[in-house]
Scaffold this active site. Sequence first.
Site, short mmCIF file in Angstrom:
data_model
loop_
_atom_site.label_atom_id
_atom_site.label_comp_id
_atom_site.label_asym_id
_atom_site.label_seq_id
_atom_site.Cartn_x
_atom_site.Cartn_y
_atom_site.Cartn_z
N HIS B 213 -24.37 9.36 13.21
CA HIS B 213 -25.52 10.59 13.21
C HIS B 213 -26.33 10.04 14.57
O HIS B 213 -27.14 11.10 14.80
CB HIS B 213 -26.33 10.45 12.04
CG HIS B 213 -25.81 11.11 10.71
ND1 HIS B 213 -26.38 11.55 9.79
CD2 HIS B 213 -24.65 11.36 10.67
CE1 HIS B 213 -25.47 11.98 8.90
NE2 HIS B 213 -24.18 11.95 9.22
N SER B 217 -20.74 14.28 15.25
CA SER B 217 -19.20 14.11 15.08
C SER B 217 -18.75 14.56 16.42
O SER B 217 -18.97 15.12 17.15
CB SER B 217 -18.75 15.13 14.08
OG SER B 217 -19.39 14.67 12.69
N LYS B 241 -17.08 23.20 2.93
CA LYS B 241 -15.63 22.86 3.18
C LYS B 241 -15.12 21.38 2.78
O LYS B 241 -14.09 21.15 2.29
CB LYS B 241 -15.69 22.84 4.67
CG LYS B 241 -14.12 22.78 5.42
CD LYS B 241 -14.20 22.96 6.96
CE LYS B 241 -12.98 22.86 7.54
NZ LYS B 241 -12.66 23.27 8.77
N ASP B 242 -16.26 20.51 2.71
CA ASP B 242 -15.67 18.91 2.33
C ASP B 242 -15.47 19.24 0.63
O ASP B 242 -14.78 18.51 0.14
CB ASP B 242 -16.77 18.04 2.47
CG ASP B 242 -16.98 17.54 3.88
OD1 ASP B 242 -16.05 17.77 4.40
OD2 ASP B 242 -17.77 16.59 4.27
N GLU B 285 1.55 -4.34 -1.95
CA GLU B 285 1.33 -2.98 -2.28
C GLU B 285 1.73 -2.07 -1.15
O GLU B 285 1.89 -2.60 0.06
CB GLU B 285 -0.02 -2.75 -2.65
CG GLU B 285 -0.60 -3.47 -3.90
CD GLU B 285 -0.19 -2.49 -5.08
OE1 GLU B 285 0.91 -2.54 -5.61
OE2 GLU B 285 -1.22 -1.87 -5.55
C1 HEM Z 1 -13.40 -1.05 -2.29
C2 HEM Z 1 -13.23 -0.87 -3.61
C3 HEM Z 1 -12.03 -1.48 -4.31
C4 HEM Z 1 -10.75 -1.50 -4.25
C5 HEM Z 1 -9.89 -0.80 -3.06
C6 HEM Z 1 -10.46 -2.03 -5.52
C7 HEM Z 1 -8.85 -2.45 -5.62
C8 HEM Z 1 -8.29 -3.07 -6.82
C9 HEM Z 1 -7.00 -3.09 -7.07
C10 HEM Z 1 -5.86 -2.60 -6.19
C11 HEM Z 1 -6.91 -3.64 -8.32
C12 HEM Z 1 -5.59 -4.00 -9.18
C13 HEM Z 1 -5.39 -2.71 -10.03
C14 HEM Z 1 -4.28 -3.13 -10.98
O1 HEM Z 1 -3.08 -2.99 -10.37
O2 HEM Z 1 -4.41 -3.24 -11.98
C15 HEM Z 1 -8.30 -3.88 -8.95
C16 HEM Z 1 -8.59 -4.24 -10.06
C17 HEM Z 1 -9.73 -4.64 -10.72
N1 HEM Z 1 -11.09 -4.00 -10.12
FE1 HEM Z 1 -11.30 -3.29 -8.25
N2 HEM Z 1 -11.23 -2.45 -6.39
C18 HEM Z 1 -12.65 -1.93 -5.89
C19 HEM Z 1 -13.76 -2.19 -6.39
C20 HEM Z 1 -14.17 -2.56 -7.68
C21 HEM Z 1 -15.40 -2.92 -7.90
C22 HEM Z 1 -16.52 -2.45 -7.18
C23 HEM Z 1 -15.42 -3.66 -9.03
C24 HEM Z 1 -16.25 -4.16 -9.99
C25 HEM Z 1 -17.71 -3.83 -9.96
C26 HEM Z 1 -14.02 -3.75 -9.43
C27 HEM Z 1 -13.54 -4.18 -10.47
C28 HEM Z 1 -12.05 -4.51 -10.73
C29 HEM Z 1 -11.44 -5.38 -11.99
C30 HEM Z 1 -12.48 -5.83 -13.10
C31 HEM Z 1 -10.24 -5.19 -12.11
C32 HEM Z 1 -8.95 -5.84 -13.00
C33 HEM Z 1 -8.49 -4.55 -13.92
C34 HEM Z 1 -7.29 -4.06 -13.46
O3 HEM Z 1 -6.36 -4.82 -12.90
O4 HEM Z 1 -7.15 -2.77 -13.57
N3 HEM Z 1 -13.20 -3.39 -8.44
N4 HEM Z 1 -9.14 -3.34 -8.05
#
Ligand code: HEM
Lengths: 185, 434
Positions: B213, B217, B241-242, B285
């Site tokens: 900002h 842009s 648009k978004d 992945e």
């Molecule tokens: C930038 C944001 C985030 C990304 C890119 C991300 C990515 C991921 C990925 C790739 C998995 C594995 C999913 C699977 O194969 O099961 C996962 C699992 C998990 N994430 Fe995140 N996550 C993000 C934010 C968060 C936040 C903010 C929390 C908690 C406050 C969180 C909690 C968990 C938990 C508890 C799991 C385990 C359960 C599962 O495997 O489904 N994540 N996350």
Amino acid sequence: MADSTGDKAVSQKENVETRRDFLMLATGAFGAFGMGAAIWPLIDQMNPAADTLAASTAEVNLKPIQVGQRVVIKWRGKPVFITRRSKAQIEDARKVSLTSLVDPERDEDRVKKPEWLIVVGVCTHLGCIPLGSKQGEKQGEYRGWFCPCHGSHYDTSGRIRKGPAPKNLSVPQYTFVSENVVKIG
Amino acid sequence: MSKIGSSNPVIKWIDHRLPVFTFMQHELHEYPTPKNLNYFWNFGSLAGIILVTMIVTGIVLSMHYTAHVDYAFDSVERIMRDVNYGWLIRYVHMNGASAFFVVVFIHIFRGLYYGSYKAPRELLWMLGVVILLLMMATAFLGYVLPWGQMSFWGATVITNLFSAIPFVGEPIVTWLWGGFSVDNATLNRFFSLHFLLPFVIVGVVVLHIVALHTHGSNNPVGISIKNNDDQIPFHPYYTIKDLFGLGVFLVVFSWFVFYAPNYLGHPDNYIQADPLQTPPHIVPEWYFLPFYAILRSITFDILFLEAKLLGVIAMFASIAILFILPWLDRSPVRSARFRPVYRQFFWILVIDCVILGIVGANSPDDPVFSGAKWFQYIHLGMISTAYYFFHFLILLPLLSIFEKTNPLPTSINEPVLGGGKATAMAAAKPMEKA
Ligand code: HEM
Ligand code: FES
């Protein structure tokens, strides 16, 4: 006269400056040391805890292992390959010339008793577990172990012979507690 | 001070003390936006929406997740089978990670095409690269949490990369693990950090937007706003648009979540982690595949540097190089629309990155074509890795010197109202216009 008073003023000023500088430096150093002392516990807490370290020895009974057989035991969360080597396997390991090895090491320096080869079963490339301990698994071109992840071949002394791994399978610390019992770690 | 137009006394009272309404009015109504933004400018706001979605679903998942090697796998299965709507929340989180990378990759290539990294937006761009790095760390840590075979072995292979560092490598790996292998201590800290990092990302995103900002842009023709004719207020024009773009995104995203939730995942991750059994193929992945290919392409030592270390360096360098991009490409013309040569190399780079992804998904010593056994994926990987660095380190600096760019329109307004080609010609040959 005028000159000498001028000099005095200058030198006095310099004096004050160096005193300040010194105090600043001392304070800064003291503060930095304090910060370091405060941060260190936060970093060191991530190192292995006392119970993890305490659980880091394993005793193995060697009696049931046959000549030529390999067993895998778990030590510190990773596999250890224990091989009771046959005469041929020992010979294989000892007849190669050191210059042909990637990570030159004599077989004699890798074992305590020639019959028993004990190595950590973690590929020195990126940590996969090489195949070859179980019956029927691929043992690679040097009849030791073969790592399927990126194709590393290990020989009957656990030395790297071919592939991307840079080092031989590592030999853990171990002692023979008795004739038939070995303590790893 | 308070410039808010509302006559509502409550709003006025609050705004006088805490000017949130003035701030919103400024950002939405007065924030000047070029009027020619195309749909590639949707992906920034999309990324923001996904980030919020990830945080919301993540917090809900952690209400049911247990970070312990004996329970983690089962707790995720319980989320899938027993927790009300647990399957939905997990599938949104899982596919949300993939969607996040799709959107951010498009967002980055948009920047590459239209020269959005050039002055005065260098810091904006560099903050974006920081966000990419943080996202990669977060996704890697998250993938370990379900404690499947790929979780475990992915974590083992990636943490082992650090052992390539001379002298301090081994102690660093032990420190990262909190033990002598990937184990319970590792899982616990990964959960803690996976929870933390998204909020760090939010912080960097705020800086990213402040920087945005400050100069506004960029736009498809890449020239700056000159007067009022060039711009429109963000609201309602770009909010609408978004939102439309969001709708399209949600259609595609829902299709994955409801009809192909495991399409992008690896089936081995539904097998519980076994520290004594390596799966036959460890693949990361999909969004890590190009980087994984670069890592594996260095199979030779250079002087005293081991191949393993060089691979790690090359992988990190492939991202680090983006930090210095604004100084590698010195061409004063931003948009590839007016850079006929750069435009072609841009697309070659896109193809190169796709090829790297394909290489990363295959075994290094498998042949690329069944007809030519001697040409293996490792060779293709080496070539495309070399090309990647060639593009940034050699091609871009040379192009900035030798490329003959096309004439720019005199304003953003001109091609919008007059049709791009005619105006460009008009600008080039002003005499013939009369
Ligand atoms: C930038 C944001 C985030 C990304 C890119 C991300 C990515 C991921 C990925 C790739 C998995 C594995 C999913 C699977 O194969 O099961 C996962 C699992 C998990 N994430 Fe995140 N996550 C993000 C934010 C968060 C936040 C903010 C929390 C908690 C406050 C969180 C909690 C968990 C938990 C508890 C799991 C385990 C359960 C599962 O495997 O489904 N994540 N996350
Ligand atoms: S991990 Fe064994 S060859 Fe790469």
